[in-house]
Design an enzyme around this catalytic site. Structure first.
Site, PDB file in Angstrom:
ATOM      1  N   HIS A 140      20.591  35.742  56.711  1.00  0.00           N
ATOM      2  CA  HIS A 140      19.947  34.677  57.381  1.00  0.00           C
ATOM      3  C   HIS A 140      20.847  33.737  55.087  1.00  0.00           C
ATOM      4  O   HIS A 140      20.582  32.975  55.338  1.00  0.00           O
ATOM      5  CB  HIS A 140      19.242  34.307  57.467  1.00  0.00           C
ATOM      6  CG  HIS A 140      17.653  35.019  55.934  1.00  0.00           C
ATOM      7  ND1 HIS A 140      17.381  35.766  55.956  1.00  0.00           N
ATOM      8  CD2 HIS A 140      17.279  33.875  55.330  1.00  0.00           C
ATOM      9  CE1 HIS A 140      15.919  36.044  54.701  1.00  0.00           C
ATOM     10  NE2 HIS A 140      16.722  34.569  54.458  1.00  0.00           N
TER      11      HIS A 140
ATOM     12  N   ASP B 159      18.833  42.002  59.307  1.00  0.00           N
ATOM     13  CA  ASP B 159      19.154  41.000  58.507  1.00  0.00           C
ATOM     14  C   ASP B 159      20.362  41.267  57.425  1.00  0.00           C
ATOM     15  O   ASP B 159      19.416  40.966  56.138  1.00  0.00           O
ATOM     16  CB  ASP B 159      17.572  40.140  57.872  1.00  0.00           C
ATOM     17  CG  ASP B 159      18.672  38.895  57.629  1.00  0.00           C
ATOM     18  OD1 ASP B 159      19.112  37.720  57.529  1.00  0.00           O
ATOM     19  OD2 ASP B 159      17.002  37.410  57.741  1.00  0.00           O
TER      20      ASP B 159
ATOM     21  N   SER C 210      14.099  36.706  49.475  1.00  0.00           N
ATOM     22  CA  SER C 210      15.117  37.059  50.226  1.00  0.00           C
ATOM     23  C   SER C 210      16.253  37.767  50.534  1.00  0.00           C
ATOM     24  O   SER C 210      16.940  37.367  49.298  1.00  0.00           O
ATOM     25  CB  SER C 210      15.546  35.963  51.524  1.00  0.00           C
ATOM     26  OG  SER C 210      14.551  35.362  52.428  1.00  0.00           O
TER      27      SER C 210
END
Ligand code: ARG
Ligand code: GLU
Length: 720
Positions: free
Chosen positions: A84, A220, A646
């Site tokens: 992402h 991810d 992230s």
């Protein structure tokens, strides 16, 4: 007996004493943090984590594109981050014919790696406490505004004068809400190429339904590579650039994790507000979050309706949709979590203790009146804060025609300020800058979003702070009018509008109903909302600084970490499940079996690639399965993380990579405001799943071969 009891209590009290979270500055870990990290099982020393003179772990952890974290995992500058985080880049190389979002992308050689003009990664070279220099002459000043000006002046002076190499930058950030300042020497690399990405059915498996949720099964991750010039220094993209040789890269461990194993997450958490007074938290839960959630709810429903019908729109809106959905969902979880953990009541109890201590000693006099002041300003600012959120969310965030109109409004102001020449320069930049927006623009989607969100703005924002032109309207009719007449509904239209002399352009703008509305909303914001809001926000900033200072002085034994501010931090904890609700216990590790349990053929969120199903059925997991033959996918631990973490590396006790941070659990999303160790967990992709996907799914063994794999000691090295 008593003595026995006491030593028993002492014995058990340590493991029971819940670890409290915190995001710590890597150059300041000596002492309390180091002790705690060692007690949790860490085998490294804090100078392995951060060192100025020798290479250390920090040299492998750049900030990725301003908003995420990444880590170097090979001596050839191979970079790991989240899917992402690389999503915009993966999307930008995608078309309906070559859809890398849907099918994945794997470069088979350096030559196939894809350049990304707007992507950069930034490493920290060194960290310096510059509080003295920045606060020089500030204490004597009376108003918050004057202090702010003086601080800014000191900052820009130091920024210019601080010694650094020609290719390095300097940035200064405040810590503890204005009580401390740190300077960072940084190095930014601008040639960063896409190396690999799994299909979204792995990299975004579970999509928005599973986002912010445990148990999770998302791969991810994506891979990039840093390129440097011949001297290994930062350089703009050039085909002559070569893979970067890092000062440090992380070995990747396939030893696996166990419950209670030590974990350390190293990265760039963006923003937390752990020290807000109760009044602020009440406002977030009762007023601001609900308004923002409702706006995004409407915008998302409109976009989703179109995306399900049309594959081209689905690609165009995928990245925008994910961005808007992400915080929409986070705010919902955050509000629930704040309520469930009684954050406001806990804050109020703390405030009583704060007041008690302030009253206990004359040297704390300055803190006695803080809380009533907070209470008053938070009450006063409420309508302005709400009106501001409506403007930001509707005009700037969710509606694209209005946000383009807002950019044109800034252009018109530039004409007033700098005249025709400046106007024309900015105009050219704007035309270039908006090309990307229009590439992913569909005026039917935007019109639908307009009707729904302008309606909320016109009917629910404080009436006296909302322009009459959007109050009491038929919002569908308003949308029809604007979208049938405005030229801002296409890139060609925009270019036509902006073609000609400054005077001509300005005249045409005043005749465009889309522009006229955006200008009206912007003027209302700048005349009626922002001045009051900014003034009160500045006062709150001053109060918050003193409130923080009071906590540091009056609670000397408390673990007070500085709120996240997009600078490099260390957080640590251990692999651990949790109990989200009565009688429910979550285990800390998920497996590929769980992917198959969630599999819904053809579904846009829960489809699984055929190749992955085949690998699952044949149990062809290579060396990546655990000792029971199961392939781990995700795991959770007690690290205190937030947005910006992230892509952060999750490291074991020796500094080997064991996972890749990408999310937090639903029940704990309020940890930005109120951390509760019993239910706050971060979510990571297990390194073994990443290697499995690269090796077995993508047949990209050459990438595995450039990494340093740490294997279980007792098994023989198998030749790959
Ligand atoms: N919640 C994660 C974060 O805050 C992942 C977001 C991306 N995924 C998504 N479905 N929008 O960034
Ligand atoms: N997904 C988040 C990010 O993009 C990290 C999750 C969190 O907010 O903790 O940074």
């Amino acid at each position: 007996m008593k003595k026995l009891l006491r030593s028993f209590v002492l014995l058990i009290s340590f493991p029971i004493f819940a670890q409290q979270g915190g995001m710590w500055v890597p150059s300041l870990l000596k002492g309390m943090n180091e002790k705690e990290m060692k007690s949790l099982g860490m085998k490294m020393s804090v100078t392995d984590i951060y060192d100025v003179n020798n290479s250390s772990l920090k040299d492998a952890v750049p900030q990725f594109n301003g908003g995420c974290t990444a880590e170097v995992i090979s001596s050839k500058g191979l970079l790991l981050t989240n899917h992402h985080c690389g999503y915009g880049e993966i999307q930008s190389h995608s078309t309906v014919e070559h859809d890398y979002l849907q099918d994945g992308f794997w470069a088979k050689s350096y030559a196939e790696e894809l350049p990304n003009p707007d992507l950069e990664v930034t490493f920290i070279v060194s960290i310096h406490d510059v509080t003295k220099e920045i606060m020089n002459g500030v204490a004597a000043l009376q108003t918050e505004a004057d202090k702010k000006v003086a601080i800014q002046k000191n900052m820009s002076q130091l920024q210019k004068s601080f010694k650094r190499e020609a290719w390095q930058n300097v940035m200064i950030r405040t810590f503890y809400e204005g009580n401390q300042y740190m300077l960072f020497v940084t190095e930014s690399f601008e040639d960063v190429r896409l190396v690999g990405a799994p299909p979204s059915s792995i990299g975004k498996f579970g999509s928005d339904t599973d986002n912010w949720v445990w148990p999770r099964h998302t791969g991810d991750f994506s891979l990039f590579r840093i390129y440097a010039d011949k001297n290994n220094r930062p350089a703009k993209y050039s085909k002559d650039n070569v893979p970067y040789t890092p000062k440090h890269f992380f070995p990747v461990s396939i030893n696996g994790i166990q419950p209670n194993d030590f974990t350390l997450v190293y990265g760039y958490p963006g923003k937390t507000q752990e020290y807000l007074p109760s009044f602020a938290v009440e406002q977030i839960v009762n007023d601001l979050n609900p308004a923002k959630i409702e706006i995004r709810d409407k915008a998302l429903k409109v976009a989703d309706g179109f995306m399900r019908q049309d594959q081209a729109i689905k690609i165009q809106y995928a990245s925008k949709y994910a961005g808007i959905a992400n915080y929409w969902k986070k705010w919902i979880g955050e509000s629930q979590g704040l309520k469930k953990t009684n954050a406001v009541a806990i804050k109020k109890t703390f405030e009583q203790e704060f007041l008690k201590r302030a009253n206990s000693d004359a040297k704390f006099t300055e803190y006695r009146n803080l809380l009533p002041q907070f209470e008053k300003i938070y009450a006063d600012i409420k309508p302005y804060a709400l009106a501001r959120d409506y403007f930001m969310e509707v005009v700037l965030r969710n509606n694209e025609l209005l946000s383009v109109g807002f950019r044109l409004y800034q252009l018109e102001n530039a004409f007033a300020k700098v005249g025709a020449q400046g106007f024309n320069d900015r105009k050219e930049n704007l035309i270039k800058g908006l090309e990307a927006l229009y590439k992913d623009y569909n005026s039917d989607v935007d019109k639908g979003i307009f009707a729904e969100t302008v309606k909320l703005y016109g009917t629910k924002a404080p009436a006296n702070l909302t322009p009459a032109v959007i109050q009491n309207k038929d919002y569908n009719q308003l949308a029809n009018e604007i979208y049938s007449k405005s030229t801002l509904t296409s890139y060609d239209g925009l270019k036509k509008l902006l073609n000609g002399s400054a005077e001509d352009v300005l005249k045409k703008m005043q005749a465009d109903p889309g522009y006229v509305l955006a200008k009206n909303l912007a003027e209302n914001y700048f005349n009626n909302i922002a001045p009051k809001y900014d003034q009160m926000a500045l006062e709150l900033e001053g109060l918050q600084r003193n409130y923080m200072k009071g906590q540091l002085e009056m609670f000397p034994d408390a673990r007070i970490f500085p709120d996240a501010n997009s600078t490099l931090r260390v957080t640590y904890g251990k692999v651990n499940g949790y109990q989200p609700s009565d009688a429910v216990t979550y285990a800390p590790i998920t497996y590929l079996d769980g992917v198959m349990e969630k599999y819904v053929p053809g579904d846009y969120e829960f489809d699984v690639p055929k190749k992955l199903i085949d690998l699952y059925n044949s149990k062809d997991f290579g060396p990546y399965a655990d000792k029971n033959g199961k392939l781990p996918v995700n795991f959770i631990a007690t690290n205190h993380t937030t947005g910006g973490n992230s892509g952060s590396p999750a490291l074991d006790a020796n500094g080997n990579l064991i996972g890749l941070n990408f999310d937090r659990v639903w029940e704990g999303t309020m940890s930005d405001i109120h951390y509760d160790p019993s239910i706050c967990r971060n979510i990571m992709v297990d390194a073994r799943y990443i290697l499995f996907v690269i090796d077995k799914f993508a047949n990209s063994k050459h990438l595995i071969e450039e990494m340093k794999i740490v294997k279980p000691k007792n098994t023989k090295k198998t030749k790959r």
